[in-house]
Design an enzyme around this catalytic site. Sequence first.
Site, PDB file in Angstrom:
ATOM      1  CG  ASP A   1     -28.575 -19.726  23.624  1.00  0.00           C
ATOM      2  OD1 ASP A   1     -28.676 -19.610  24.023  1.00  0.00           O
ATOM      3  OD2 ASP A   1     -28.190 -19.139  22.331  1.00  0.00           O
TER       4      ASP A   1
ATOM      5  CD  GLU B   1     -24.845 -18.975  25.975  1.00  0.00           C
ATOM      6  OE1 GLU B   1     -24.873 -20.283  24.841  1.00  0.00           O
ATOM      7  OE2 GLU B   1     -24.166 -19.547  27.181  1.00  0.00           O
TER       8      GLU B   1
ATOM      9  CG  ASP C   1     -19.709 -13.469  34.127  1.00  0.00           C
ATOM     10  OD1 ASP C   1     -20.157 -14.537  33.365  1.00  0.00           O
ATOM     11  OD2 ASP C   1     -18.559 -13.660  35.272  1.00  0.00           O
TER      12      ASP C   1
ATOM     13  CG  ASN D   1     -17.410 -15.602  27.902  1.00  0.00           C
ATOM     14  OD1 ASN D   1     -17.601 -14.382  28.511  1.00  0.00           O
ATOM     15  ND2 ASN D   1     -18.510 -16.202  27.424  1.00  0.00           N
TER      16      ASN D   1
END
Length: 390
Positions: A255, A298, A272, A263
């Site tokens: 993770d 993620e 991304d 973000n």
Amino acid sequence: MTAAFVLVINMCIAGIFAVAFGVIAATNRMARGAAFMAAGYALGIVDVALEFLLPFQTDPTPVAVSIFVVFLLALSFCLIGISRHYRVPTPRGAMIAIWASALLLAPLAFSLPYGSPARGMIYQFSYCLMQGLAGVVILRSGRRQALDLLLMGMQFVAALLYLVKPVIGMLVGTAAAPQAYMATTYAAISQTMGAVTLVAVAMVLLLVMIRDATAEMTARSETDPLSSALNRRGFELHGESALAGGTRGVLVAADLDHFKQINDSYGHAAGDGVIAHFAALLQDAAPEGAIVGRVGGEEFAVLLPDALLSDGRLYAETVRGRFAAQQLPVLGVDRCFTASFGVAQAGRGDTLHDLLHRADAALYSAKAGGRNLVRVALGELPPLPAMGAA
């Protein structure tokens, strides 16, 4: 009359397959080569139509030459279609050589007495080479499934049949002139052989295209487009299948740390890019046969078949270290990122859900311990001290 009847059948067959390949080309972009196959079979219709014109010609040479060229062109289109479907470079050099030899030898063939073995052999030789070259293309593709082997074998058999036709002509006799061709037993035999070959090759090729299109669609439905890893559905299907086979495996759950901040600080495009980069690291470091999936936003999972807990831990540490050491300036990001990992060993009777649950528990332990860590499932192996925690 018999040969004319078979020619009508051949024309109908060519038309049916021209339409079939045309529909596939128009409705399925993944069916590479179908348009060329449609063109090849469409030219087969033209070839048969010219055969019906031949008896009415005072000078048969122009129509006879047209028949020869049109059929060779039809075989060429089919060869290009097969090359494109199998993703093998079209053998342009060999095709040019066949065409050059055909055009050079054609005057000799048509100057020889009609029905003579020499004329028949020269006439059929170019067809033999072009059809055989299609078999070579399939051979070069390296694909060895049953349908591929069957199609390849049929191409070679079809190529040999062209060389058998002059022998049949010697045995049963041929016409004295091209205009009388359709009235002969040889014509009936030759056209029947052509009809069988036409149907057999086209049917197998259609099955190959349908099989490959289905497999590609299935792969797309199981693949995450951003990371190119399996999506959750694909990972569960392949993972459960591997565990059901009794494999001794290790599952690594991963993770990205503080992904929301990535973000928020750099934008979703950068986020991304980080996901795609991390997925590439997971896949590059994974051993052959590993199943890599993006199971959440993620979150990733990697099933390592025939591996021990120590193998899984080493793999996770390798990816963790590489990811933490790399920056992604191409995305306008001037910092490194980290990820946390949990590792669990598959036990007797474990389902994929059991394994994911234990690996997630180890992952949460890594998160709670400060992130950028690798932890193994509790009760399996004591954790190593943190390495480069952040």
